[in-house]
Motif scaffolding. Structure first.
Motif, PDB file in Angstrom:
ATOM      1  N   UNK A  16       0.851  -1.188   0.000  1.00  0.00           N
ATOM      2  CA  UNK A  16       0.000   0.000   0.000  1.00  0.00           C
ATOM      3  C   UNK A  16       0.891   1.244   0.000  1.00  0.00           C
ATOM      4  N   UNK A  17       0.974   1.901  -1.143  1.00  0.00           N
ATOM      5  CA  UNK A  17       1.862   3.056  -1.294  1.00  0.00           C
ATOM      6  C   UNK A  17       1.470   4.210  -0.375  1.00  0.00           C
ATOM      7  N   UNK A  18       0.176   4.421  -0.215  1.00  0.00           N
ATOM      8  CA  UNK A  18      -0.290   5.515   0.639  1.00  0.00           C
ATOM      9  C   UNK A  18       0.091   5.272   2.103  1.00  0.00           C
ATOM     10  N   UNK A  19      -0.057   4.028   2.556  1.00  0.00           N
ATOM     11  CA  UNK A  19       0.315   3.689   3.925  1.00  0.00           C
ATOM     12  C   UNK A  19       1.817   3.840   4.128  1.00  0.00           C
ATOM     13  N   UNK A  20       2.597   3.461   3.134  1.00  0.00           N
ATOM     14  CA  UNK A  20       4.052   3.596   3.212  1.00  0.00           C
ATOM     15  C   UNK A  20       4.446   5.069   3.316  1.00  0.00           C
ATOM     16  N   UNK A  21       3.807   5.912   2.512  1.00  0.00           N
ATOM     17  CA  UNK A  21       4.124   7.339   2.520  1.00  0.00           C
ATOM     18  C   UNK A  21       3.745   7.962   3.873  1.00  0.00           C
ATOM     19  N   UNK A  22       2.586   7.585   4.391  1.00  0.00           N
ATOM     20  CA  UNK A  22       2.149   8.104   5.681  1.00  0.00           C
ATOM     21  C   UNK A  22       3.108   7.661   6.781  1.00  0.00           C
ATOM     22  N   UNK A  23       3.515   6.394   6.752  1.00  0.00           N
ATOM     23  CA  UNK A  23       4.454   5.863   7.733  1.00  0.00           C
ATOM     24  C   UNK A  23       5.797   6.594   7.640  1.00  0.00           C
ATOM     25  N   UNK A  47       9.707  10.255  10.084  1.00  0.00           N
ATOM     26  CA  UNK A  47      10.629  11.392   9.980  1.00  0.00           C
ATOM     27  C   UNK A  47      10.257  12.443  11.020  1.00  0.00           C
ATOM     28  N   UNK A  48       8.975  12.739  11.143  1.00  0.00           N
ATOM     29  CA  UNK A  48       8.521  13.741  12.109  1.00  0.00           C
ATOM     30  C   UNK A  48       8.852  13.308  13.537  1.00  0.00           C
ATOM     31  N   UNK A  49       8.547  12.055  13.884  1.00  0.00           N
ATOM     32  CA  UNK A  49       8.840  11.565  15.228  1.00  0.00           C
ATOM     33  C   UNK A  49      10.344  11.586  15.499  1.00  0.00           C
ATOM     34  N   UNK A  50      11.136  11.192  14.507  1.00  0.00           N
ATOM     35  CA  UNK A  50      12.585  11.200  14.674  1.00  0.00           C
ATOM     36  C   UNK A  50      13.111  12.593  14.939  1.00  0.00           C
ATOM     37  N   UNK A  51      12.629  13.568  14.177  1.00  0.00           N
ATOM     38  CA  UNK A  51      13.069  14.949  14.373  1.00  0.00           C
ATOM     39  C   UNK A  51      12.652  15.473  15.742  1.00  0.00           C
ATOM     40  N   UNK A  52      11.423  15.182  16.154  1.00  0.00           N
ATOM     41  CA  UNK A  52      10.940  15.656  17.452  1.00  0.00           C
ATOM     42  C   UNK A  52      11.749  15.049  18.591  1.00  0.00           C
ATOM     43  N   UNK A  53      12.028  13.751  18.507  1.00  0.00           N
ATOM     44  CA  UNK A  53      12.771  13.095  19.574  1.00  0.00           C
ATOM     45  C   UNK A  53      14.216  13.585  19.629  1.00  0.00           C
ATOM     46  N   UNK A  99      16.877   8.214  16.454  1.00  0.00           N
ATOM     47  CA  UNK A  99      17.598   7.455  15.420  1.00  0.00           C
ATOM     48  C   UNK A  99      16.774   6.249  14.986  1.00  0.00           C
ATOM     49  N   UNK A 100      16.096   5.611  15.929  1.00  0.00           N
ATOM     50  CA  UNK A 100      15.243   4.462  15.599  1.00  0.00           C
ATOM     51  C   UNK A 100      14.163   4.859  14.587  1.00  0.00           C
ATOM     52  N   UNK A 101      13.500   5.969  14.837  1.00  0.00           N
ATOM     53  CA  UNK A 101      12.437   6.420  13.934  1.00  0.00           C
ATOM     54  C   UNK A 101      13.005   6.852  12.578  1.00  0.00           C
ATOM     55  N   UNK A 102      14.128   7.544  12.582  1.00  0.00           N
ATOM     56  CA  UNK A 102      14.733   7.952  11.312  1.00  0.00           C
ATOM     57  C   UNK A 102      15.201   6.740  10.503  1.00  0.00           C
ATOM     58  N   UNK A 144      22.764   6.267  13.145  1.00  0.00           N
ATOM     59  CA  UNK A 144      21.741   5.960  12.147  1.00  0.00           C
ATOM     60  C   UNK A 144      22.256   4.922  11.156  1.00  0.00           C
ATOM     61  N   UNK A 145      23.460   5.113  10.656  1.00  0.00           N
ATOM     62  CA  UNK A 145      24.039   4.181   9.683  1.00  0.00           C
ATOM     63  C   UNK A 145      24.248   2.810  10.318  1.00  0.00           C
TER      64      UNK A 145
END
Length: 155
Positions: free
Chosen positions: A63-70, A75-81, A91-94, A123-124
């Motif tokens: 499901x491309x839409x679900x992948x894009x939403x995920x 990315x948002x959660x990673x940046x916030x954390x 790093x886990x979320x990113x 991250x790497x």
């Protein structure tokens, strides 16, 4: 009476009214028969959520839409954390976002430029394990025949 005295009395009255309001509802809340039980349950839930690492729910890879939403959510959660100082979870979320990204090389280049070097190294280092988890999830969802992700795409 002077204007300052009148304003002071009005402010004190408003403060007392607010304090009375708080005391009334605190007493009402504490006298609720289910209050202690609800409080215990809430504390127990908070304790179990802290002690157990949250299992990441990977989206349906077809499901491309679900992948894009995920991807956007991770990315948002990673940046916030990361901004809050929780490096490990950020790093886990990113890494989840990079794993599901359609163009991981470009995303990694952007992240390399924006993240501090030590965070980018974490991250790497995390990417291979996330890639393996994603592949096993895809294989389980497709009954053993899932899309494969090249290790070159993740590094």
């Amino acid at each position: 009476m002077s204007k300052v005295t009148t304003i002071g009395i009005a402010a004190a009255g408003a403060g007392l009214c607010f304090l009375g309001y708080c005391m009334y509802f605190d007493r009402k809340r504490r006298n609720d028969p289910d209050f202690k039980q609800k409080l215990r349950e809430r504390r127990k839930m908070a304790k179990t959520h802290k002690s157990q690492p949250k299992a990441q729910q990977l989206p349906d890879l077809t499901n491309q839409e679900a992948m894009q939403k995920f991807f956007l959510q991770e990315v948002q959660m990673g940046e916030e954390l990361l901004a809050a100082g929780d490096i490990e979870q950020g790093v886990e979320h990113l890494s989840n976002a990079v794993a599901v990204c359609g163009q991981p090389q470009q995303l990694l280049q952007v992240l390399q430029q924006t993240l501090p070097p030590q965070v980018f190294q974490l991250l790497v280092q995390k990417l291979p394990s996330v890639g393996q988890r994603l592949m096993s999830s895809a294989a389980a969802a497709a009954g053993g025949e899932g899309p494969t992700i090249e290790e070159d795409d993740l590094e």
